[in-house]
Scaffold this motif. Structure first.
Motif, PDB file in Angstrom:
ATOM      1  N   PRO A   1       0.819  -1.222   0.000  1.00  0.00           N
ATOM      2  CA  PRO A   1       0.000   0.000   0.000  1.00  0.00           C
ATOM      3  C   PRO A   1       0.853   1.273   0.000  1.00  0.00           C
ATOM      4  CG  PRO A   1      -0.833  -1.574   1.611  1.00  0.00           C
ATOM      5  CD  PRO A   1       0.484  -2.111   1.126  1.00  0.00           C
ATOM      6  N   VAL A   2       0.435   2.227  -0.825  1.00  0.00           N
ATOM      7  CA  VAL A   2       1.141   3.506  -0.908  1.00  0.00           C
ATOM      8  C   VAL A   2       0.168   4.621  -0.528  1.00  0.00           C
ATOM      9  CG1 VAL A   2       2.367   5.118  -2.421  1.00  0.00           C
ATOM     10  CG2 VAL A   2       2.612   2.650  -2.767  1.00  0.00           C
ATOM     11  N   GLU A   3       0.586   5.468   0.385  1.00  0.00           N
ATOM     12  CA  GLU A   3      -0.245   6.594   0.799  1.00  0.00           C
ATOM     13  C   GLU A   3       0.360   7.884   0.252  1.00  0.00           C
ATOM     14  OE1 GLU A   3      -1.828   6.761   4.974  1.00  0.00           O
ATOM     15  OE2 GLU A   3      -0.461   8.472   5.074  1.00  0.00           O
ATOM     16  N   ASN A   4      -0.440   8.623  -0.529  1.00  0.00           N
ATOM     17  CA  ASN A   4       0.004   9.924  -1.052  1.00  0.00           C
ATOM     18  C   ASN A   4      -0.632  11.021  -0.225  1.00  0.00           C
ATOM     19  OD1 ASN A   4       1.557   9.486  -3.748  1.00  0.00           O
ATOM     20  ND2 ASN A   4      -0.130   8.029  -3.789  1.00  0.00           N
ATOM     21  N   GLN A   5       0.164  11.696   0.587  1.00  0.00           N
ATOM     22  CA  GLN A   5      -0.376  12.779   1.396  1.00  0.00           C
ATOM     23  C   GLN A   5      -0.366  14.079   0.591  1.00  0.00           C
ATOM     24  OE1 GLN A   5       1.601  12.782   5.216  1.00  0.00           O
ATOM     25  NE2 GLN A   5       0.733  10.791   5.765  1.00  0.00           N
TER      26      GLN A   5
ATOM     27  N   ASP B   1      -1.007   7.365  10.472  1.00  0.00           N
ATOM     28  CA  ASP B   1      -2.002   8.211  11.141  1.00  0.00           C
ATOM     29  C   ASP B   1      -3.228   8.440  10.254  1.00  0.00           C
ATOM     30  OD1 ASP B   1      -0.190   8.349  13.161  1.00  0.00           O
ATOM     31  OD2 ASP B   1       0.069  10.529  13.137  1.00  0.00           O
ATOM     32  N   GLU B   2      -3.021   8.403   8.935  1.00  0.00           N
ATOM     33  CA  GLU B   2      -4.151   8.617   8.016  1.00  0.00           C
ATOM     34  C   GLU B   2      -4.920   7.328   7.753  1.00  0.00           C
ATOM     35  OE1 GLU B   2      -3.258  10.928   4.544  1.00  0.00           O
ATOM     36  OE2 GLU B   2      -2.511  12.613   5.746  1.00  0.00           O
ATOM     37  N   GLY B   3      -4.460   6.229   8.353  1.00  0.00           N
ATOM     38  CA  GLY B   3      -5.259   5.001   8.318  1.00  0.00           C
ATOM     39  C   GLY B   3      -4.854   3.939   7.322  1.00  0.00           C
ATOM     40  N   THR B   4      -3.792   4.176   6.557  1.00  0.00           N
ATOM     41  CA  THR B   4      -3.345   3.153   5.610  1.00  0.00           C
ATOM     42  C   THR B   4      -2.699   1.992   6.380  1.00  0.00           C
ATOM     43  OG1 THR B   4      -2.912   4.881   3.986  1.00  0.00           O
ATOM     44  CG2 THR B   4      -1.953   2.704   3.544  1.00  0.00           C
ATOM     45  N   VAL B   5      -3.176   0.792   6.083  1.00  0.00           N
ATOM     46  CA  VAL B   5      -2.703  -0.396   6.791  1.00  0.00           C
ATOM     47  C   VAL B   5      -1.691  -1.137   5.929  1.00  0.00           C
ATOM     48  CG1 VAL B   5      -3.404  -2.613   7.787  1.00  0.00           C
ATOM     49  CG2 VAL B   5      -4.862  -0.592   8.070  1.00  0.00           C
ATOM     50  N   GLY B   6      -0.603  -1.542   6.539  1.00  0.00           N
ATOM     51  CA  GLY B   6       0.490  -2.179   5.823  1.00  0.00           C
ATOM     52  C   GLY B   6       0.177  -3.583   5.318  1.00  0.00           C
ATOM     53  N   ALA B   7       1.042  -4.047   4.419  1.00  0.00           N
ATOM     54  CA  ALA B   7       0.854  -5.349   3.795  1.00  0.00           C
ATOM     55  C   ALA B   7       1.122  -6.483   4.783  1.00  0.00           C
ATOM     56  CB  ALA B   7       1.788  -5.467   2.589  1.00  0.00           C
ATOM     57  N   VAL B   8       2.156  -6.339   5.587  1.00  0.00           N
ATOM     58  CA  VAL B   8       2.584  -7.421   6.477  1.00  0.00           C
ATOM     59  C   VAL B   8       1.806  -7.361   7.786  1.00  0.00           C
ATOM     60  CG1 VAL B   8       4.530  -8.263   7.856  1.00  0.00           C
ATOM     61  CG2 VAL B   8       4.893  -7.531   5.479  1.00  0.00           C
ATOM     62  N   LYS B   9       1.274  -8.519   8.210  1.00  0.00           N
ATOM     63  CA  LYS B   9       0.570  -8.609   9.497  1.00  0.00           C
ATOM     64  C   LYS B   9       1.479  -9.288  10.517  1.00  0.00           C
ATOM     65  CE  LYS B   9      -3.010  -7.145   7.208  1.00  0.00           C
ATOM     66  NZ  LYS B   9      -2.676  -5.821   6.684  1.00  0.00           N
ATOM     67  N   ASN B  10       1.508  -8.749  11.719  1.00  0.00           N
ATOM     68  CA  ASN B  10       2.390  -9.309  12.735  1.00  0.00           C
ATOM     69  C   ASN B  10       1.872  -8.927  14.113  1.00  0.00           C
ATOM     70  OD1 ASN B  10       4.579  -9.500  14.661  1.00  0.00           O
ATOM     71  ND2 ASN B  10       5.948  -9.817  12.928  1.00  0.00           N
ATOM     72  N   THR B  11       1.363  -9.918  14.850  1.00  0.00           N
ATOM     73  CA  THR B  11       0.801  -9.644  16.175  1.00  0.00           C
ATOM     74  C   THR B  11       1.792  -9.964  17.290  1.00  0.00           C
ATOM     75  OG1 THR B  11      -0.216 -11.830  16.182  1.00  0.00           O
ATOM     76  CG2 THR B  11      -1.584 -10.001  15.447  1.00  0.00           C
ATOM     77  N   TRP B  12       3.017 -10.369  16.931  1.00  0.00           N
ATOM     78  CA  TRP B  12       4.034 -10.641  17.955  1.00  0.00           C
ATOM     79  C   TRP B  12       4.656  -9.340  18.472  1.00  0.00           C
ATOM     80  CZ3 TRP B  12       5.250 -14.520  13.794  1.00  0.00           C
ATOM     81  CH2 TRP B  12       4.703 -15.780  14.116  1.00  0.00           C
ATOM     82  N   THR B  13       5.095  -8.502  17.539  1.00  0.00           N
ATOM     83  CA  THR B  13       5.778  -7.259  17.926  1.00  0.00           C
ATOM     84  C   THR B  13       5.110  -6.014  17.335  1.00  0.00           C
ATOM     85  OG1 THR B  13       7.335  -7.729  16.119  1.00  0.00           O
ATOM     86  CG2 THR B  13       8.050  -8.277  18.362  1.00  0.00           C
ATOM     87  N   HIS B  14       3.971  -6.217  16.658  1.00  0.00           N
ATOM     88  CA  HIS B  14       3.194  -5.102  16.092  1.00  0.00           C
ATOM     89  C   HIS B  14       4.097  -4.072  15.411  1.00  0.00           C
ATOM     90  CE1 HIS B  14      -0.371  -6.655  18.128  1.00  0.00           C
ATOM     91  NE2 HIS B  14       0.436  -6.901  19.148  1.00  0.00           N
ATOM     92  N   PRO B  15       4.922  -4.529  14.466  1.00  0.00           N
ATOM     93  CA  PRO B  15       5.911  -3.604  13.888  1.00  0.00           C
ATOM     94  C   PRO B  15       5.312  -2.549  12.969  1.00  0.00           C
ATOM     95  CG  PRO B  15       5.975  -5.726  12.775  1.00  0.00           C
ATOM     96  CD  PRO B  15       5.030  -5.889  13.927  1.00  0.00           C
ATOM     97  N   LEU B  16       5.981  -1.422  12.980  1.00  0.00           N
ATOM     98  CA  LEU B  16       5.725  -0.349  12.022  1.00  0.00           C
ATOM     99  C   LEU B  16       6.944  -0.321  11.104  1.00  0.00           C
ATOM    100  CD1 LEU B  16       3.938   2.246  11.382  1.00  0.00           C
ATOM    101  CD2 LEU B  16       5.607   3.478  12.771  1.00  0.00           C
ATOM    102  N   TYR B  17       6.717  -0.415   9.799  1.00  0.00           N
ATOM    103  CA  TYR B  17       7.829  -0.375   8.838  1.00  0.00           C
ATOM    104  C   TYR B  17       7.372   0.486   7.680  1.00  0.00           C
ATOM    105  CZ  TYR B  17      11.988  -2.339   6.388  1.00  0.00           C
ATOM    106  OH  TYR B  17      13.202  -2.519   5.742  1.00  0.00           O
ATOM    107  N   LEU B  18       7.854   1.710   7.643  1.00  0.00           N
ATOM    108  CA  LEU B  18       7.430   2.678   6.629  1.00  0.00           C
ATOM    109  C   LEU B  18       8.626   3.159   5.817  1.00  0.00           C
ATOM    110  CD1 LEU B  18       5.107   4.981   8.827  1.00  0.00           C
ATOM    111  CD2 LEU B  18       4.461   2.925   7.538  1.00  0.00           C
ATOM    112  N   ASP B  19       8.419   3.284   4.505  1.00  0.00           N
ATOM    113  CA  ASP B  19       9.409   3.874   3.600  1.00  0.00           C
ATOM    114  C   ASP B  19       8.805   5.205   3.155  1.00  0.00           C
ATOM    115  OD1 ASP B  19      10.903   4.694   1.404  1.00  0.00           O
ATOM    116  OD2 ASP B  19      10.884   2.742   0.410  1.00  0.00           O
ATOM    117  N   ILE B  20       9.395   6.297   3.628  1.00  0.00           N
ATOM    118  CA  ILE B  20       8.773   7.615   3.495  1.00  0.00           C
ATOM    119  C   ILE B  20       9.595   8.527   2.579  1.00  0.00           C
ATOM    120  CG2 ILE B  20       7.952   9.637   4.782  1.00  0.00           C
ATOM    121  CD1 ILE B  20       8.173   7.719   7.331  1.00  0.00           C
ATOM    122  N   SER B  21       8.950   9.061   1.544  1.00  0.00           N
ATOM    123  CA  SER B  21       9.604  10.049   0.675  1.00  0.00           C
ATOM    124  C   SER B  21       9.005  11.418   0.963  1.00  0.00           C
ATOM    125  CB  SER B  21       9.389   9.698  -0.800  1.00  0.00           C
ATOM    126  OG  SER B  21      10.031   8.468  -1.097  1.00  0.00           O
TER     127      SER B  21
END
Ligand code: MN
Length: 280
Positions: free
Chosen positions: A144-148, A162-182
Motif C-alpha cells: 500500500p502507498v499513501e500519497n499525502q 495516522d491517516e489510516g493506511t494499513v500495511g501489507a505485512v501482518k504481525n501480532t508478535w511485535t506489532h511492527p511499524l515499517y514505513l518507507d517515506i519520501s
C-alpha cells in the motif's frame, strides 16, 4: 498525543562482511547498537560492484526470530529446505518467520548492476520461537502507498499510518511499524508510535529533522528515537527518503548464537544440535 520522541542516539554503523563475502554496513547488532528490542540486527547493503555481493548468502539456518528483506534495487533469489523459492525484486519485501527453523539461501539474481536493500532481524517472543516457519511476501505493486497532500509518499510495509493506511505485512508478535517515506524538501510527516515500542529512523537520501533543526540526521545515518508516543519528521532543503521502523519491546532474555536467537544458552546449543542432526 503528548510526548514527542526525540533522537537519543545516532550511528553510521560498521562496515562488515557476511555470507560469502557480501560487503554491508551493520547498523544494529554492532558494537555501537547491540540491539534495540525487538530488533536484533539491521544490515544495509549497497553496491554496484559485483565483487561486493556476488557471493550472496549460501545455505544457512535460522531459528527463533524473523528476517525482513526489503530491496530498493537489484534482485535476490531465496530458496529454503521446505521447497519455498522466490525472487525479491526492487520495492519488494520478504518477511520470513524462521520460527523453529529453516535452512535457506539468499543469492543475488544478477551478475552486475546496483544491489541495494536492507535486512532486519525481528525477535520473536519466547512462547512463539518454536512456531512453524512462515512467509509474507509482497512485490512493490502490492505494498500500500499513501500519497499525502504536501508531497509526502509513504509505502506502508507494516503497521498503520495516522491517516489510516494499513500495511501489507501482518504481525501480532511485535506489532511492527515499517514505513518507507519520501518527503519533498521542507515537507513533514507525523506518526503515532505506541509507548510500548522502540523505534528508529534510517535516512536513505537527503536529510531529516526529527526534533532539532540544528542537527539533521543525514543520509546513511541511523537515529534511535527516545520514549514518547509520536514522532514528527521534516525534510531539509532537499527531497529526502527514510525508513521509519518501530516494534513492541519483548523485555525477555536474549541468547544469540550466530543464526540462532533464543532466550537461554542451552536453547542456542540445542538449536546447533538440531541443525547438525538434520532436524530443521
Ligand atoms: Mn538468512
Amino acid at each position: 498525543m503528548t510526548l514527542l520522541r526525540k533522537i537519543i542516539k545516532r550511528s553510521v554503523g560498521q562496515r562488515a562482511s557476511d555470507g560469502a563475502g557480501v560487503r554491508l554496513t551493520r547498523l544494529i547488532g554492532s558494537p555501537e547498537i547491540d540491539m534495540l528490542d525487538p530488533f536484533l540486527l539491521l544490515d544495509c547493503f549497497e553496491s554496484d560492484n559485483p565483487d561486493d555481493y556476488i557471493g550472496g548468502f549460501p545455505e544457512h539456518p535460522h531459528r527463533g526470530f524473523e528476517t525482513v528483506t526489503y530491496l530498493l534495487a537489484g534482485r535476490m533469489r531465496h530458496k529454503d529446505n521446505a521447497g519455498h523459492e522466490g525472487v525479491i525484486a526492487p520495492g519488494g519485501v520478504q518477511w520470513m518467520t524462521a520460527g523453529r527453523g529453516i535452512v535457506h539461501s539468499e543469492m543475488p539474481e544478477q551478475e552486475d548492476g546496483l544491489l541495494k536493500g536492507f535486512q532486519l532481524w525481528v525477535n520473536l517472543p519466547a512462547k512463539d520461537k518454536m512456531s512453524a516457519p512462515a512467509y509474507q511476501e509482497f512485490s512493490a505493486e502490492t505494498i500500500p502507498v499513501e500519497n499525502q497532500s504536501d508531497g509526502v509518499i509513504v509505502r506502508v510495509i507494516s503497521g498503520q499510518t495516522d491517516e489510516g493506511t494499513v500495511g501489507a505485512v501482518k504481525n501480532t508478535w511485535t506489532h511492527p511499524l515499517y514505513l518507507d517515506i519520501s518527503l519533498k524538501a521542507g515537507s513533514s510527516f507525523h506518526q503515532a508510535i505506541p509507548p510500548s515500542h522502540n523505534g528508529f529512523i534510517y535516512v536513505i537520501e537527503g536529510a531529516i529533522e526529527a526534533d532539532d533543526a540544528q542537527d539533521m540526521v543525514k543520509a546513511k545515518q541511523l537515529a534511535v528515537l527516545g520514549d514518547g508516543d509520536h514522532v514528527t519528521l521534516r525534510a531539509g532543503t532537499e527531497d529526502s527518503r527514510l525508513l521509519l521502523i518501530a516494534g513492541q519491546r519483548l523485555n525477555e532474555d536474549v541468547a544469540r548464537g550466530g543464526p540462532f536467537v533464543m532466550n537461554t544458552r542451552a536453547e542456542v546449543m540445542q538449536a546447533f544440535q538440531d541443525y547438525q542432526n538434520g532436524k530443521f
